[in-house]
Design an enzyme around this catalytic site. Sequence first.
Site, PDB file in Angstrom:
ATOM      1  CE  LYS A  32      -2.910   3.238   1.248  1.00 53.06           C
ATOM      2  NZ  LYS A  32      -1.806   3.662   1.329  1.00 53.06           N
ATOM      3  N   GLY A  67       5.840   5.020   9.622  1.00 54.01           N
ATOM      4  CA  GLY A  67       4.513   5.934   9.855  1.00 54.01           C
ATOM      5  C   GLY A  67       4.999   6.765  11.189  1.00 54.01           C
ATOM      6  CB  SER A  68       3.408   9.161  12.935  1.00 55.19           C
ATOM      7  OG  SER A  68       1.780   8.853  13.146  1.00 55.19           O
ATOM      8  CB  CYS A 117      12.327   7.635  10.360  1.00 54.98           C
ATOM      9  SG  CYS A 117      13.385   6.688   9.053  1.00 54.98           S
ATOM     10  CD  GLU A 148      11.422   3.459  10.635  1.00 54.93           C
ATOM     11  OE1 GLU A 148      11.432   4.732  11.002  1.00 54.93           O
ATOM     12  OE2 GLU A 148      11.564   3.721   9.629  1.00 54.93           O
ATOM     13  CD  GLU A 205       9.060  11.723  13.322  1.00 57.94           C
ATOM     14  OE1 GLU A 205       8.122  11.105  13.305  1.00 57.94           O
ATOM     15  OE2 GLU A 205      10.378  11.087  12.734  1.00 57.94           O
ATOM     16  N   GLY A 219       0.826   4.411  13.831  1.00 59.37           N
ATOM     17  CA  GLY A 219       1.857   2.492  14.556  1.00 59.37           C
ATOM     18  C   GLY A 219       0.391   2.135  15.788  1.00 59.37           C
TER      19      GLY A 219
HETATM   20  O1  TXE Z   1       1.731   9.791   8.651  1.00 57.14           O
HETATM   21  P1  TXE Z   1       1.225   8.321   9.109  1.00 57.14           P
HETATM   22  P2  TXE Z   1       2.013  11.138   8.139  1.00 57.14           P
HETATM   23  C1  TXE Z   1       5.326  10.679  10.543  1.00 57.14           C
HETATM   24  C2  TXE Z   1       5.907  12.365  11.017  1.00 57.14           C
HETATM   25  C3  TXE Z   1       5.282  13.202   9.885  1.00 57.14           C
HETATM   26  C4  TXE Z   1       3.797  12.337  10.804  1.00 57.14           C
HETATM   27  C5  TXE Z   1       2.592  12.787   9.617  1.00 57.14           C
HETATM   28  O2  TXE Z   1       6.731  12.769  12.674  1.00 57.14           O
HETATM   29  O3  TXE Z   1       5.017  14.847  10.765  1.00 57.14           O
HETATM   30  O4  TXE Z   1       4.188  10.957  10.817  1.00 57.14           O
HETATM   31  O5  TXE Z   1       2.951  11.820   8.912  1.00 57.14           O
HETATM   32  C6  TXE Z   1      -0.938   5.240   6.028  1.00 57.14           C
HETATM   33  N1  TXE Z   1      -3.757   2.579   8.885  1.00 57.14           N
HETATM   34  N2  TXE Z   1       6.432  10.443  10.013  1.00 57.14           N
HETATM   35  O6  TXE Z   1      -0.021  11.641   8.341  1.00 57.14           O
HETATM   36  O7  TXE Z   1      -0.751   8.805   9.858  1.00 57.14           O
HETATM   37  C7  TXE Z   1      -0.963   6.704   4.370  1.00 57.14           C
HETATM   38  O8  TXE Z   1      -0.623   6.188   4.005  1.00 57.14           O
HETATM   39  C8  TXE Z   1      -2.700   2.213   8.311  1.00 57.14           C
HETATM   40  C9  TXE Z   1       7.446   9.296   9.846  1.00 57.14           C
HETATM   41  O9  TXE Z   1       1.941  10.975   6.308  1.00 57.14           O
HETATM   42  O10 TXE Z   1       1.457   7.947   9.923  1.00 57.14           O
HETATM   43  C10 TXE Z   1       0.529   7.189   5.298  1.00 57.14           C
HETATM   44  O11 TXE Z   1       1.647   7.589   3.976  1.00 57.14           O
HETATM   45  N3  TXE Z   1      -1.982   3.229   7.101  1.00 57.14           N
HETATM   46  C11 TXE Z   1       7.283   8.663   8.932  1.00 57.14           C
HETATM   47  C12 TXE Z   1       0.912   6.463   6.342  1.00 57.14           C
HETATM   48  O12 TXE Z   1       0.250   5.184   6.597  1.00 57.14           O
HETATM   49  C13 TXE Z   1      -2.317   3.999   8.125  1.00 57.14           C
HETATM   50  C14 TXE Z   1       6.807   8.434   8.254  1.00 57.14           C
HETATM   51  C15 TXE Z   1       1.965   7.014   7.034  1.00 57.14           C
HETATM   52  O13 TXE Z   1       0.772   8.186   8.152  1.00 57.14           O
HETATM   53  C16 TXE Z   1      -3.418   4.753   8.103  1.00 57.14           C
HETATM   54  C17 TXE Z   1       5.992   9.451   7.899  1.00 57.14           C
HETATM   55  C18 TXE Z   1      -3.980   3.712   9.201  1.00 57.14           C
HETATM   56  N4  TXE Z   1      -5.181   3.873   9.655  1.00 57.14           N
HETATM   57  C19 TXE Z   1       5.614   9.830   8.939  1.00 57.14           C
HETATM   58  N5  TXE Z   1      -2.923   5.578   8.801  1.00 57.14           N
HETATM   59  C20 TXE Z   1       8.746   7.771   9.241  1.00 57.14           C
HETATM   60  N6  TXE Z   1       8.831   6.805  10.418  1.00 57.14           N
HETATM   61  O14 TXE Z   1       9.671   8.067   8.389  1.00 57.14           O
HETATM   62  C21 TXE Z   1      -2.147   6.159   7.697  1.00 57.14           C
HETATM   63  N7  TXE Z   1      -1.461   5.397   6.779  1.00 57.14           N
END
Ligand code: TXE
Length: 484
Positions: free
Chosen positions: A174, A226-227, A282, A248, A381, A231
């Site tokens: 995805k 992601g966040s 990250c 992660e 973050e 997570g």
């Molecule tokens: O994150 P989300 P967002 C952190 C970083 C950023 C903040 C918000 O601090 O400012 O998160 O970004 C998918 N079930 N990181 O809103 O919500 C969605 O498609 C399954 C750190 O993008 O965590 C998105 O691309 N999947 C990070 C991805 O998950 C879901 C990288 C991350 O979304 C979902 C990105 C759900 N319920 C953001 N909701 C890193 N660790 O590098 C969203 N997604």
Amino acid sequence: MKKIPMLINGEWVHASMEALLDVMNPSTGEVIAQITNASKTHVDKAVRAARVAFESEEWRKIKAYERGQLLVEFAHYIRKHAEEWSLLECRDVGKPLTQARADIEAAARYFEFLWGAADKVMGDTIPIEDGILNAVVLEPVGITVHIVPWNYPIQITARSVAAAIATGNAVIVKSAEDTPLTTHAITEWFAGKLPRGIFQHITGLGREVGPYLTSHPDINHITFTGSVPTGIAVMKSAAENVVPVTLELGGKSPNIVFADANMEQALDGVVRAIIQNAGQTCSAGARLLIEESVKETFIAQLVQKFQALKVGPGEADVDMGPLLNERQYTKISTLLQKAKEDGYVVTGGETLTIEGYEKGYYVEPTILAGVEANDALAQEEIFGPVLTVLTFTTVEEAIALANSTDYGLVAGVWSKDIDTAHYVASRVQAGQVFINNYGAAGGIQMPFGGYKKSGIGREKGFVALRNYTQMKNIAIRYAPPNQI
Ligand code: TXE
């Protein structure tokens, strides 16, 4: 307008008009493609197809070394298309072309690194007693779901997909709604090489489509980057079906600079660690912990380096590109405004308008100082080019500060004193510690993941193969022919 289809059960699936989502170039603010917002029916169909494909004789009959050969063939293909794919990543994420090129090279190297491992995922035998052969075998987990964020789309897709295919799983990726382009390019290649249903690509809004996938009762593993809040949501929904997760979840990683460090090296390391991908990394070195005695000179030189950085569109290939989208831009510009009012901004702190790219999401590289260690600016973050400076006077104080957040992904230690450097590395709570460097050539071979809320499990390196296998113990009783 280019419409990016999903790949479900070997077929390219397009959305109806109302289910289309725009994909933007963050450097220009222009729409560059459209994707389908997948429905629950799409997801159910993909999981069904993955199950059929995973259990098919066709997939079982493909030998481990043949899967490995496929991975290295793909690495060659990536390199052949490196320039074209770098441009895709640059336009999709907004990152400078040089950084996009490094991402494409890293993606090739993930596939290359694991190709020879595919037929070396070896089990074990355990001595029990005469008449019993006890074998431990490692089998693929089955259907693996890969939820990829938008900051390093091709690298994060590559690192887990290479491991999942090497070990014989059926993969559903995805991609992030903002950045589907290079995952689609990967999908186009795998579509022609693997049995239908072994590699599938789903697109759409994470908060809608993500839960359809993560709560599906017939999947076997989820890897999510992601966040922290998302997570946790992923983990909760996986828990309903007792599905394992690899998470992660980012960080607030410190660069700890001691007074005896090679200052030029440390300065360059600190700048690169926060500027890369406009701080949307990250493992960004988002906190500078500097020894009090060298604070003034170090910060003065850091300010010069920050002020010399060029910000512009990805394709201009300057030092730093834009933020990803309006949401990130609003979040960070609001935070910078508040930091300015509170008197923390040492340099930067403003949004930027670049001539000819007025709709891009640009902000200045920023240094904040005078912030309390428990302030949100030093704890949370930010995910932008914002470096928060804290000071220390003793080694123990440096360690306590380094460990003072909920995160624990990466840490940098800069010192010429071997005792100090090793001692700090041993006490810092982080999944990776770099001494007198930060990031070490991309770390394809190194286990990567976090302590504390930075996540669970490790991707990258050989250890990633463990995520995508499960262990089976088979005990075989045998006897001499006359006793059967
Ligand atoms: O994150 P989300 P967002 C952190 C970083 C950023 C903040 C918000 O601090 O400012 O998160 O970004 C998918 N079930 N990181 O809103 O919500 C969605 O498609 C399954 C750190 O993008 O965590 C998105 O691309 N999947 C990070 C991805 O998950 C879901 C990288 C991350 O979304 C979902 C990105 C759900 N319920 C953001 N909701 C890193 N660790 O590098 C969203 N997604």
